[in-house]
Design a protein around this motif. Structure first.
Motif, short mmCIF file in Angstrom:
data_model
loop_
_atom_site.label_atom_id
_atom_site.label_comp_id
_atom_site.label_asym_id
_atom_site.label_seq_id
_atom_site.Cartn_x
_atom_site.Cartn_y
_atom_site.Cartn_z
N THR A 194 29.16 14.03 39.49
CA THR A 194 27.92 13.34 39.86
C THR A 194 27.35 13.86 41.18
O THR A 194 28.06 13.94 42.18
N GLU A 195 26.06 14.19 41.16
CA GLU A 195 25.40 14.71 42.36
C GLU A 195 24.64 13.62 43.08
O GLU A 195 23.49 13.36 42.79
N ASN A 196 25.23 12.95 43.93
CA ASN A 196 24.49 11.96 44.71
C ASN A 196 25.38 11.52 45.83
O ASN A 196 25.36 10.37 46.25
N VAL A 197 26.19 12.45 46.31
CA VAL A 197 27.31 12.11 47.16
C VAL A 197 27.08 12.63 48.58
O VAL A 197 26.82 13.81 48.78
N THR A 242 8.02 13.92 38.78
CA THR A 242 7.46 15.11 38.15
C THR A 242 8.53 16.20 38.21
O THR A 242 9.45 16.11 39.02
N PRO A 243 8.44 17.21 37.32
CA PRO A 243 9.44 18.29 37.37
C PRO A 243 9.55 18.87 38.78
O PRO A 243 8.52 19.01 39.44
N PRO A 244 10.76 19.17 39.26
CA PRO A 244 12.04 19.27 38.53
C PRO A 244 12.80 17.95 38.39
O PRO A 244 13.96 17.99 38.03
N LEU A 245 12.17 16.80 38.63
CA LEU A 245 12.78 15.48 38.39
C LEU A 245 14.11 15.31 39.14
O LEU A 245 15.00 14.59 38.70
N THR A 246 14.21 15.97 40.28
CA THR A 246 15.43 15.98 41.10
C THR A 246 15.97 14.58 41.35
O THR A 246 15.23 13.69 41.78
N GLU A 247 17.27 14.40 41.09
CA GLU A 247 17.91 13.09 41.28
C GLU A 247 18.63 13.04 42.62
O GLU A 247 19.78 13.38 42.73
N ASN A 248 17.97 12.66 43.62
CA ASN A 248 18.67 12.49 44.89
C ASN A 248 17.75 11.77 45.82
O ASN A 248 17.73 12.01 47.02
N VAL A 249 16.95 10.88 45.24
CA VAL A 249 15.79 10.35 45.94
C VAL A 249 15.98 8.86 46.22
O VAL A 249 16.26 8.08 45.32
N GLU A 250 15.84 8.50 47.49
CA GLU A 250 15.82 7.09 47.88
C GLU A 250 14.41 6.56 47.67
O GLU A 250 13.46 7.07 48.25
N TRP A 251 14.30 5.51 46.90
CA TRP A 251 13.00 4.88 46.69
C TRP A 251 12.86 3.60 47.49
O TRP A 251 13.79 2.79 47.54
N TYR A 252 11.70 3.44 48.12
CA TYR A 252 11.32 2.20 48.81
C TYR A 252 9.93 1.84 48.30
O TYR A 252 8.94 2.44 48.70
N GLN A 258 16.93 8.28 36.79
CA GLN A 258 15.57 8.78 36.87
C GLN A 258 14.58 7.70 37.33
O GLN A 258 14.89 6.51 37.34
N SER A 259 13.39 8.16 37.70
CA SER A 259 12.31 7.28 38.14
C SER A 259 11.06 7.58 37.32
O SER A 259 10.93 8.71 36.82
N GLY A 310 2.57 -5.63 55.55
CA GLY A 310 3.88 -6.16 55.14
C GLY A 310 4.75 -5.03 54.61
O GLY A 310 4.33 -4.26 53.74
N LYS A 311 5.94 -4.92 55.15
CA LYS A 311 6.80 -3.78 54.80
C LYS A 311 8.01 -4.21 53.96
O LYS A 311 9.01 -3.49 53.92
N GLU A 312 7.97 -5.36 53.32
CA GLU A 312 9.05 -5.74 52.40
C GLU A 312 9.04 -4.77 51.22
O GLU A 312 7.99 -4.26 50.83
N TYR A 313 10.22 -4.52 50.66
CA TYR A 313 10.31 -3.47 49.65
C TYR A 313 11.43 -3.72 48.64
O TYR A 313 12.34 -4.52 48.88
N TYR A 314 11.34 -3.02 47.53
CA TYR A 314 12.46 -2.83 46.61
C TYR A 314 13.01 -1.43 46.86
O TYR A 314 12.25 -0.48 47.03
N HIS A 315 14.33 -1.33 46.84
CA HIS A 315 14.98 -0.05 47.09
C HIS A 315 15.95 0.26 45.95
O HIS A 315 16.69 -0.62 45.50
N TYR A 316 15.94 1.49 45.51
CA TYR A 316 16.96 1.94 44.55
C TYR A 316 17.08 3.46 44.66
O TYR A 316 16.28 4.11 45.33
N ILE A 317 18.09 4.01 43.99
CA ILE A 317 18.30 5.46 43.99
C ILE A 317 17.76 6.04 42.69
O ILE A 317 18.20 5.64 41.60
N GLY A 318 16.80 6.95 42.79
CA GLY A 318 16.18 7.50 41.59
C GLY A 318 15.90 8.98 41.71
O GLY A 318 16.69 9.72 42.30
#
Lengths: 208, 208
Positions: free
Chosen positions: A163-166, B159-169, B20-21, B147-155
């Motif tokens: 898994t790549e997220n480390v 768009t391509p390359p759809l890289t998975e290593n992204v912190e979402w806020y 993914q996101s 207001g800076k309240e947020y939902y956070h997850y890892i996604g």
């Protein structure tokens, strides 16, 4: 300019597999960290299982850590022989991985390099409880160096599913097992270190 | 127990593509954050390019942000119509993505939902400089909610390359464009929002 085809999303190319671990760490490549932070650990002194996972000896241990100014929970530690990462082209006799998870699912591994020296009371306790699921005391501090300087980079698990997220924090100061303990450890696994992976232009951050 | 075959590393299975996101965010699923942190931003008021990337309108803007107690650098922002994420099953007219990078290469995207309301001076300025690479002033604060309240997850990137290593806020408070501006925006892209992706048991963290 060609527009991205939102009606054919299943055909979009996806990149993965180019941020793998372990890697060759070096001071030549490392950049300085750009914010004030230090690693801190609050681990239990009671382990709750020892098992041979087929990829190495793994020890159940709980605890907490602050890594890069965020809280993580310790899940387990396990041992690779010889080391997986190299530091300035040097491999070590073994490498201990402390595996952590954050509340958002982010994984972080703290790695301690092992060289021959003083006998480790932690390793002795682990051996005595092989394949048991009972609680037992371990000093743990003898496999975590006092010096907490580290190399940091973004990589992967080193065993499937890779898994790549480390987040990796590889400690610069090694810990010791006795030569006898290292020889014993290699009777279990003489070679459970993954091959070095390509850096692929990832930054390596040095803590000092 | 079967031992992992270290002599056949190229055959090890690798998992990716399940983080993914975008995703459907909801208060029902969200857990509370387990540490004190808040988002803070220090963006420039001068943009340096506007281009149609084929995936949306993108604006070059520099700045800094503190996200989850770590520093990030702003790279650009761009706009999706309609929104990509949903919040409690609600989609919005558009979604603005502020794309950041940390010194270790970690990506973080701050998303602001857009609904019809007051006219945005920032969007007016962006329109006036379409496909230009000159510096121009933008107020930017009118597309970043107070207001800076947020939902956070890892996604992932959406768009391509759809890289998975992204912190979402994903910010809970929407910003506004006028209805006329939204209509105009949709003349460029009526549908550049990626389909919702499976959560796959990822935690969604809520800031309050």
């Amino acid at each position: 300019m060609q527009k991205l085809d939102y009606s054919a999303q299943d055909k979009w190319p996806r990149t993965s597999g180019n941020m793998q671990s372990p890697i060759a760490l070096s001071d030549d490549l490392a950049i300085k960290n750009d914010f004030q932070t230090s690693l801190s650990f609050d681990y239990d002194y009671t382990a709750n299982y020892v098992r041979d996972t087929g990829a190495g000896i793994e020890v159940g241990l709980k605890g907490h850590a602050q890594l890069g100014n965020r809280p993580f929970t310790l899940k387990q530690f396990h041992i690779h022989t010889p080391s997986e990462h190299t530091i300035n082209k040097q491999a070590y006799d073994a490498e201990i991985h402390f595996v952590h998870e954050a509340s958002d699912g982010r994984l972080a591994v703290v790695a301690a390099m092992v060289e021959a020296g003083h006998k480790s009371a932690t390793y002795e306790a682990v051996l005595q409880h092989m394949n048991e699921t009972t609680d037992f005391d371990i000093p743990v501090n003898d496999i975590m160096p006092e010096g907490k300087e580290y190399y940091h980079y973004i990589g992967s698990l080193t065993t499937p599913p890779l898994t790549e997220n480390v987040e990796w924090y590889v400690l610069k100061t090694p810990v010791t097992l006795s030569q006898e303990q290292i020889t014993h450890l290699m009777a279990f696994y003489s070679h459970n270190n993954r091959d070095l992976q390509a850096l692929n232009e990832r930054p390596i951050v040095s803590s000092n």
